[in-house]
Design an enzyme around this catalytic site. Structure first.
Site, PDB file in Angstrom:
ATOM      1  N   ASP A   1       6.317 -13.122 -19.439  1.00  0.00           N
ATOM      2  CA  ASP A   1       6.307 -14.474 -19.617  1.00  0.00           C
ATOM      3  C   ASP A   1       7.058 -15.260 -20.748  1.00  0.00           C
ATOM      4  OD1 ASP A   1       4.379 -15.579 -17.337  1.00  0.00           O
ATOM      5  OD2 ASP A   1       2.823 -14.651 -18.373  1.00  0.00           O
ATOM      6  N   CYS A  20       3.127  -5.670 -24.596  1.00  0.00           N
ATOM      7  CA  CYS A  20       2.745  -5.182 -23.658  1.00  0.00           C
ATOM      8  C   CYS A  20       3.556  -5.916 -22.036  1.00  0.00           C
ATOM      9  CB  CYS A  20       1.113  -5.509 -23.355  1.00  0.00           C
ATOM     10  SG  CYS A  20       0.816  -7.246 -23.173  1.00  0.00           S
ATOM     11  N   HIS A  27       0.851  -1.042   0.082  1.00  0.00           N
ATOM     12  CA  HIS A  27       0.210   0.040  -0.160  1.00  0.00           C
ATOM     13  C   HIS A  27       0.957   1.114  -0.011  1.00  0.00           C
ATOM     14  CE1 HIS A  27      -4.219  -1.489   0.284  1.00  0.00           C
ATOM     15  NE2 HIS A  27      -3.761  -2.002   1.453  1.00  0.00           N
ATOM     16  N   GLU A  52       3.223 -15.126 -25.562  1.00  0.00           N
ATOM     17  CA  GLU A  52       3.925 -15.178 -24.467  1.00  0.00           C
ATOM     18  C   GLU A  52       4.306 -16.674 -23.924  1.00  0.00           C
ATOM     19  OE1 GLU A  52       1.602 -13.747 -20.981  1.00  0.00           O
ATOM     20  OE2 GLU A  52      -0.215 -14.762 -21.794  1.00  0.00           O
TER      21      GLU A  52
HETATM   22  C1  PEP Z   1       3.364 -10.676 -19.800  1.00  0.00           C
HETATM   23  O1  PEP Z   1       3.386 -12.088 -19.649  1.00  0.00           O
HETATM   24  O2  PEP Z   1       4.295 -10.043 -20.575  1.00  0.00           O
HETATM   25  C2  PEP Z   1       2.292 -10.024 -19.596  1.00  0.00           C
HETATM   26  C3  PEP Z   1       2.024  -8.631 -19.904  1.00  0.00           C
HETATM   27  O3  PEP Z   1       1.341 -10.535 -18.812  1.00  0.00           O
HETATM   28  P1  PEP Z   1       1.511 -10.568 -17.044  1.00  0.00           P
HETATM   29  O4  PEP Z   1       2.588  -9.683 -16.874  1.00  0.00           O
HETATM   30  O5  PEP Z   1       0.076 -10.234 -16.313  1.00  0.00           O
HETATM   31  O6  PEP Z   1       1.681 -12.111 -16.965  1.00  0.00           O
HETATM   32 MG    MG Z   2       1.821 -12.905 -19.017  1.00  0.00          MG
END
Ligand code: PEP
Ligand code: MG
Length: 538
Positions: A453, A500, A187, A429
């Protein structure tokens, strides 16, 4: 010099104020009048509610509604029949004073929460502690709502800062804080980032290394603290501070500028969000789209699945506020390390290789369809795109598309609107998806590379394990090859490719990714402006 976890960026030079919770000794007393004791307990609950309501309102005014949500949980705990009932029974059964009963029951709750593996649940322990301390303080007649008076340039040093402590800090005077415990998602760290003041957490013993009035330098970029520095060091950091401020101001100019490379290629710089309200942070920081909406957060911190209507409202909100800009919504990525209280799942030997994300959704179509229907309906209100996580084979993608089609047919029959041309993509991923990207590209509308991932699976290095973090290297040639292959495969079929994972906002990687032709970079809101600058200078 001491090191900790860099929880919120920036530099500060100021004077220490130790905020140590007074050790309250709770004496056990036998009571004779049960009604009187129960009334006393009930009065302390009422008083606590009044105080929390005030803090909640103050937080809403100063930090926004989302930061005040934690106090909503505190209120709920005070109204929770199980929690309150357990304390009342403890008073009655043992004929003891309320202080003792509150302390015993909260210890029991703490024991359960703190032993959980899940960081989120451990945070709930902090809430119980905060609420129990408040009730006890009120029973003992020690008010906890009197905000401390701070001098200018105060650096608060504490074992940990509870949400109430953080809300009560004088934002004009407190320029940074340091804590013994906590991590990047505690937090206090989240609050520091939203207040935009530097913070270093998880420092171990900072409360015993400094005393009131000491001068300290807080380096929230490196996670470093310098105690009683010499004049030369102070000057060095004053310079860094100035540069940092200048850079932030400079970057603000890029908020509404379109991101175009020197060679004239338009690139989209987007934000990752976990709640619909976060779209505002993305927009304030110049985000041109939402490249990843992690919907699992809508399913957490509650007692049952969110309904279709609740989800529809959340997705519609994000779509509308982004005003025609793209919002890529990832379907539920739960399971493995992210568990839901109301969806019991067996313990797994390798949760990251287990029953999660699309695997769970295809197995539990009842859950999956509720989300897809909500997403489709929200697609009538903006530029939504759907993305499936953890896809490892074409069959999986086709199966997911089939469920989506079923939902479309249902909605059509019900006369409900949705965007018939909605784009549907996948996260790349799992290395298998990257290797087979040429095949996938024929069927998907887009790719978004999830490097968080992808790196761990490619290099067999657990993303959560500090011991192997030296292996977890985004720039490993094997990872780079997979990324390059994926982007090229998308382009060959005329599709777009985004990223992402954290790597998209990694200042050291952006140029390489641009060279490979990445079309969209999606990252946490606070990294967007810097990324825009790098791309525009490339
Ligand atoms: C990733 O695996 O890069 C991703 C964006 O998803 P998360 O971090 O939620 O696994
Ligand atoms: Mg992921």
């Amino acid at each position: 010099m001491k090191k900790g976890i860099a929880a919120s960026k920036g530099y500060a030079i100021g004077k220490v104020v130790l905020k140590l919770h007074e050790e309250v000794i709770i004496e056990e007393k036998n009571i004779t009048n049960l009604d009187e004791e129960k009334a006393r307990f009930s009065k302390s609950l009422e008083l606590s509610k009044e105080q929390i309501l005030k803090i909640k309102e103050k937080t809403e005014r100063e930090m926004g509604a989302d930061k005040a949500e934690v106090f909503e949980s505190h209120m709920m705990l005070l109204d929770d029949p199980e929690f309150v009932g357990a304390i009342e029974s403890n008073i009655e059964m043992n004929m003891v004073n309320s202080e003792k009963a509150v302390s015993e029951v909260s210890e029991m709750y703490l024991g359960i929460f703190e032993s959980m593996d899940d960081e989120y649940m451990r945070e709930r322990a902090a809430d119980v502690k905060d609420v129990a301390n408040r009730i006890i303080a009120n029973l003992l007649g020690k008010s906890t709502s009197g905000a401390q008076v701070f001098e200018n340039n105060t650096i608060v040093v504490a074992h940990d800062l509870t949400p109430s402590d953080t809300a009560e800090l004088d934002k004009e005077k407190v320029i940074a804080f340091l804590t013994n415990i906590g991590g990047r998602t505690s937090h206090s760290a989240i609050m520091a980032r939203s207040l935009e003041i530097p913070a270093v957490v998880g420092m171990g013993d900072i409360t015993s290394s400094v005393k009131n009035g000491d001068t300290v330098i807080v380096d929230g970029v490196e996670g470093v603290v310098i105690i009683n520095p010499d004049e030369e060091t102070i000057q060095k950091y004053e310079y860094k501070q100035l540069q940092y401020k200048k850079e932030k101001e400079e970057l603000k100019k890029l908020v509404s500028v379109k991101t175009v490379t020197k060679a004239g290629k338009k690139v989209e710089v987007a934000g990752n969000i976990g709640t619909p309200e976060e779209v505002h942070k993305v927009l304030e920081n110049g985000g041109e789209a939402v490249g990843l909406f992690r919907t699992e957060f809508l399913y957490m911190d509650r007692e049952q699945m969110p309904t279709e209507e609740e989800q529809f409202e959340a997705y519609k909100y994000a779509a509308e506020k982004m005003e025609g800009r793209a919002v890529v919504i990832r379907t539920l990525d739960i399971g493995g390390d992210k568990k839901l209280e109301y969806l019991p799942m067996p313990e797994e030997m390798n949760p990251f290789l287990g029953y999660r994300a699309i695997r769970l959704c295809l197995d539990r179509k009842d859950i999956f369809k509720v989300q897809l229907r909500a997403l489709l309906r929200a697609s009538a209100f903006g530029n939504l795109k759907i993305m499936f996580p953890m896809i490892s084979s074409l069959e999986e993608f086709f199966a997911a598309k089939e469920v989506l089609k079923e939902c479309m047919d249902e909605l059509r029959a019900e006369g409900k609107n949705f965007n018939e041309k909605l784009e549907v993509g996948i996260m790349v991923e799992i290395p298998a998806a990257a290797v087979m990207a040429d095949e996938f590209a024929k069927h998907v509308d887009f790719f978004s590379i999830g490097t968080n991932d992808l790196i761990q699976y490619t290099l067999a290095a657990d993303r959560m394990n500090e011991k192997v973090s030296y292996l977890y290297n985004p720039m490993h040639p094997a990872v780079l090859r997979l990324i390059k292959m994926t982007i090229e495969a998308a382009h060959k079929e005329g599709k777009w490719c985004g990223m992402c994972g954290e790597m998209a906002g990694d200042e050291a990687a952006i140029e390489t990714l641009l060279e490979y032709g990445l079309d969209e970079f999606s990252m946490s809101a606070s990294s967007i402006l810097k990324a825009k600058q790098i791309i525009m200078n490339s």
